[in-house]
Scaffold this active site. Sequence first.
Site, short mmCIF file in Angstrom:
data_model
loop_
_atom_site.label_atom_id
_atom_site.label_comp_id
_atom_site.label_asym_id
_atom_site.label_seq_id
_atom_site.Cartn_x
_atom_site.Cartn_y
_atom_site.Cartn_z
N GLN A 106 -51.41 -37.52 18.00
CA GLN A 106 -52.97 -37.65 17.37
C GLN A 106 -52.96 -35.67 16.93
OE1 GLN A 106 -55.82 -39.87 18.03
NE2 GLN A 106 -54.48 -41.57 18.64
N1 GTP Z 1 -43.13 -51.34 8.77
C1 GTP Z 1 -43.03 -51.21 10.22
N2 GTP Z 1 -43.67 -51.01 10.23
C2 GTP Z 1 -43.60 -49.84 12.13
C3 GTP Z 1 -42.38 -49.66 12.16
N3 GTP Z 1 -42.92 -49.14 13.30
C4 GTP Z 1 -44.02 -49.11 14.15
N4 GTP Z 1 -44.45 -49.46 13.19
C5 GTP Z 1 -45.89 -49.27 13.23
O1 GTP Z 1 -46.75 -48.70 13.26
C6 GTP Z 1 -47.96 -48.49 14.39
C7 GTP Z 1 -47.83 -47.08 14.43
O2 GTP Z 1 -46.68 -47.60 15.74
P1 GTP Z 1 -47.02 -46.67 16.81
O3 GTP Z 1 -45.24 -47.23 17.58
O4 GTP Z 1 -48.01 -46.77 17.40
O5 GTP Z 1 -46.55 -45.07 16.69
P2 GTP Z 1 -46.45 -43.72 17.93
O6 GTP Z 1 -45.74 -43.16 16.80
O7 GTP Z 1 -45.99 -43.98 18.56
O8 GTP Z 1 -48.13 -43.50 17.16
P3 GTP Z 1 -48.74 -43.05 18.88
O9 GTP Z 1 -48.68 -42.74 19.64
O10 GTP Z 1 -50.29 -42.44 17.69
O11 GTP Z 1 -48.70 -40.65 18.49
C8 GTP Z 1 -47.97 -49.81 14.38
O12 GTP Z 1 -48.82 -50.45 13.68
C9 GTP Z 1 -46.71 -50.55 14.57
O13 GTP Z 1 -46.37 -51.59 14.59
C10 GTP Z 1 -41.14 -49.98 11.60
O14 GTP Z 1 -40.15 -49.72 11.41
N5 GTP Z 1 -42.04 -50.64 10.08
#
Ligand code: GTP
Length: 204
Positions: A70
């Site tokens: 974020q």
């Molecule tokens: N369709 C789809 N959704 C995904 C994929 N990878 C992650 N998501 C979705 O994207 C959203 C964010 O995923 P996170 O893994 O929390 O993202 P992050 O990069 O760790 O985010 P921060 O912790 O806020 O930095 C979630 O709702 C996941 O389910 C993917 O390959 N395909």
Amino acid sequence: MGLLTIIRKNRRKEREMRILFLGLDNAGKTTILKRLNGEDIMAVSPTLGFNIKTFVHEGYTLNIWDVGGQRTLRPYWRNYFEQTDAIVWVVDSGDRLRMEDCKQELHTLLQEDRLAGASLLVFANKQDIRGAMASAEIRTALDLDGIKSHQWSIMSCSAVTGHNILEGINWVVEDVAGRIYYGATSGSAPILAQPPPLAQQFTA
Ligand SMILES: Nc1nc2c(ncn2[C@@H]2O[C@H](COP(=O)(O)OP(=O)(O)OP(=O)(O)O)[C@@H](O)[C@H]2O)c(=O)[nH]1
Ligand SMILES: [Mg+2]
């Protein structure tokens, strides 16, 4: 002998790698790691600090740091730079609106002295989403060809289907191993001569 030389020698002996997962929020960093670890990927929530996961993979201990993306958290990324062997930059390939922001953050990151020499893998994640940008398009949008300071690669993937997740990690391990563990000693050739098994609990 300098301190850095001693640290490098110890790490070489212990066959450890430190990998930093970064990228904008919602890119899928935590989901990729959960997928790798065989955990339930439905139970993810935004990372407000960081997670550390340790995997043993192909005889190397991978210490993976997953830091929240974020905007308000990005100034804290620099707290995690020390001794980073590789950066995995995760991109939400469906998030066209923030691709410019993504590019700016990546290029700013790469100017950091403490990350000099780290390998860079760009994961073009969420390829399962309809209308997701292809990796070639993301390569251009992020101006990856303008990166001369780091060895880099881009790989399309999906944390949801598992597509290319392990292949990406393999590239990172090979690249770091070639540089730190082999390049500095014997300069020997292919590190992962055989395709490695899926990371212990990984399910496709
Ligand atoms: N369709 C789809 N959704 C995904 C994929 N990878 C992650 N998501 C979705 O994207 C959203 C964010 O995923 P996170 O893994 O929390 O993202 P992050 O990069 O760790 O985010 P921060 O912790 O806020 O930095 C979630 O709702 C996941 O389910 C993917 O390959 N395909
Ligand atoms: Mg996260």
